[in-house]
Enzyme design. Sequence first.
Site, mmCIF file in Angstrom:
data_model
loop_
_atom_site.group_PDB
_atom_site.id
_atom_site.type_symbol
_atom_site.label_atom_id
_atom_site.label_comp_id
_atom_site.label_asym_id
_atom_site.label_seq_id
_atom_site.Cartn_x
_atom_site.Cartn_y
_atom_site.Cartn_z
ATOM 1 N N ASN A 108 18.803 66.914 -50.679
ATOM 2 C CA ASN A 108 20.051 67.649 -50.465
ATOM 3 C C ASN A 108 20.564 67.352 -49.062
ATOM 4 O OD1 ASN A 108 22.111 69.650 -50.906
ATOM 5 N ND2 ASN A 108 20.927 71.080 -49.660
ATOM 6 N N HIS A 110 22.663 69.295 -46.161
ATOM 7 C CA HIS A 110 23.091 70.660 -45.828
ATOM 8 C C HIS A 110 23.785 70.636 -44.471
ATOM 9 C CE1 HIS A 110 23.111 74.994 -45.819
ATOM 10 N NE2 HIS A 110 22.684 74.949 -44.570
ATOM 11 N N SER A 137 21.661 68.192 -42.097
ATOM 12 C CA SER A 137 20.279 67.791 -42.359
ATOM 13 C C SER A 137 20.167 67.240 -43.775
ATOM 14 C CB SER A 137 19.342 69.010 -42.278
ATOM 15 O OG SER A 137 19.519 69.730 -41.081
ATOM 16 N N ASP A 146 17.408 75.676 -49.212
ATOM 17 C CA ASP A 146 17.572 74.946 -47.936
ATOM 18 C C ASP A 146 16.313 74.976 -47.067
ATOM 19 O OD1 ASP A 146 20.247 74.498 -48.720
ATOM 20 O OD2 ASP A 146 20.910 76.352 -47.771
HETATM 21 C C1 GAR Z 1 29.170 68.577 -47.605
HETATM 22 O O1 GAR Z 1 29.696 68.766 -46.323
HETATM 23 C C2 GAR Z 1 27.782 69.155 -47.712
HETATM 24 O O2 GAR Z 1 27.118 69.205 -46.492
HETATM 25 C C3 GAR Z 1 28.054 70.537 -48.232
HETATM 26 O O3 GAR Z 1 29.127 70.377 -49.108
HETATM 27 C C4 GAR Z 1 29.974 69.359 -48.630
HETATM 28 C C5 GAR Z 1 30.443 68.488 -49.778
HETATM 29 O O4 GAR Z 1 31.460 67.651 -49.364
HETATM 30 N N1 GAR Z 1 26.904 71.046 -48.886
HETATM 31 C C6 GAR Z 1 26.536 72.327 -48.857
HETATM 32 O O5 GAR Z 1 27.188 73.177 -48.285
HETATM 33 C C7 GAR Z 1 25.267 72.631 -49.605
HETATM 34 N N2 GAR Z 1 24.742 73.892 -49.221
HETATM 35 P P1 GAR Z 1 31.899 66.398 -50.223
HETATM 36 O O6 GAR Z 1 32.159 66.902 -51.646
HETATM 37 O O7 GAR Z 1 33.172 65.944 -49.574
HETATM 38 O O8 GAR Z 1 30.807 65.375 -50.168
#
Ligand code: GAR
Length: 229
Positions: A108, A110, A137, A146
């Site tokens: 994942n 995060h 991370s 997480d």
């Molecule tokens: C990313 O920034 C990722 O870090 C976050 O969602 C976004 C997806 O963006 N993930 C979380 O918050 C998971 N807990 P994207 O669809 O543009 O790749």
Amino acid sequence: MKCRTLVLLSGRGSNLEALLTRIRCWQIPATIVGVISNRPDAGGLAIARGAGITSACIDHRQHADRSGFEATLATTIDALAPDLILLAGFMRVLTPAFVERYSPRLLNIHPSLLPAYRGLDTHARALAAGDREHGASVHVVVPELDAGPVIAQVIVPIRSDDDAPRLAARVQRGEHLLYPLVVQWYASGRLSLDSVQVSLDRQSLPENGCRFRLVMDPESVAGDRLEEA
Ligand code: GAR
């Protein structure tokens, strides 16, 4: 043999796009074999279709309960026979049984410097706390949210005029380098995954994983790079 990589997402898909670009540019021995979203309107599905990648939507709202949703998800995943599964903005909490089925090949990304700010609204929480640095991370997924071992982190500065969207955009520039780097390590056999401890080149990684700072190119994101922290 290329590392068969599957991406699970719920949103825009900027991490998917970065993975596709950097797998090509960095000649990573990996191939994205499929993209699965739990939301029909996810931008990531359109990116997958545009790139000619097999994609599927498994809408969690069409399933009576979590186990029904995860059973369909697992069947779809198994048909694609992935070596590595990447959660890239996949906003569903997965049950311990599902996580254990794919552990430790389930990663994942995060948006925080774990163990700080597990859960949601990480950018706003870092700003409210008056932090000077934030980041993202990549970690192995374990049943606790997480909480799995961290493989790598990217650190970005917080500026005095930041708001949550501005900070999130800067963190994402880091994410777009960090996730492909971890895939490169795994696909080239350098990374050994485990739900308790991960190693790179046979060296156990510290609690925060390998740490990098984002060096942003003012001209173009294509010139961004990571520097060891
Ligand atoms: C990313 O920034 C990722 O870090 C976050 O969602 C976004 C997806 O963006 N993930 C979380 O918050 C998971 N807990 P994207 O669809 O543009 O790749």
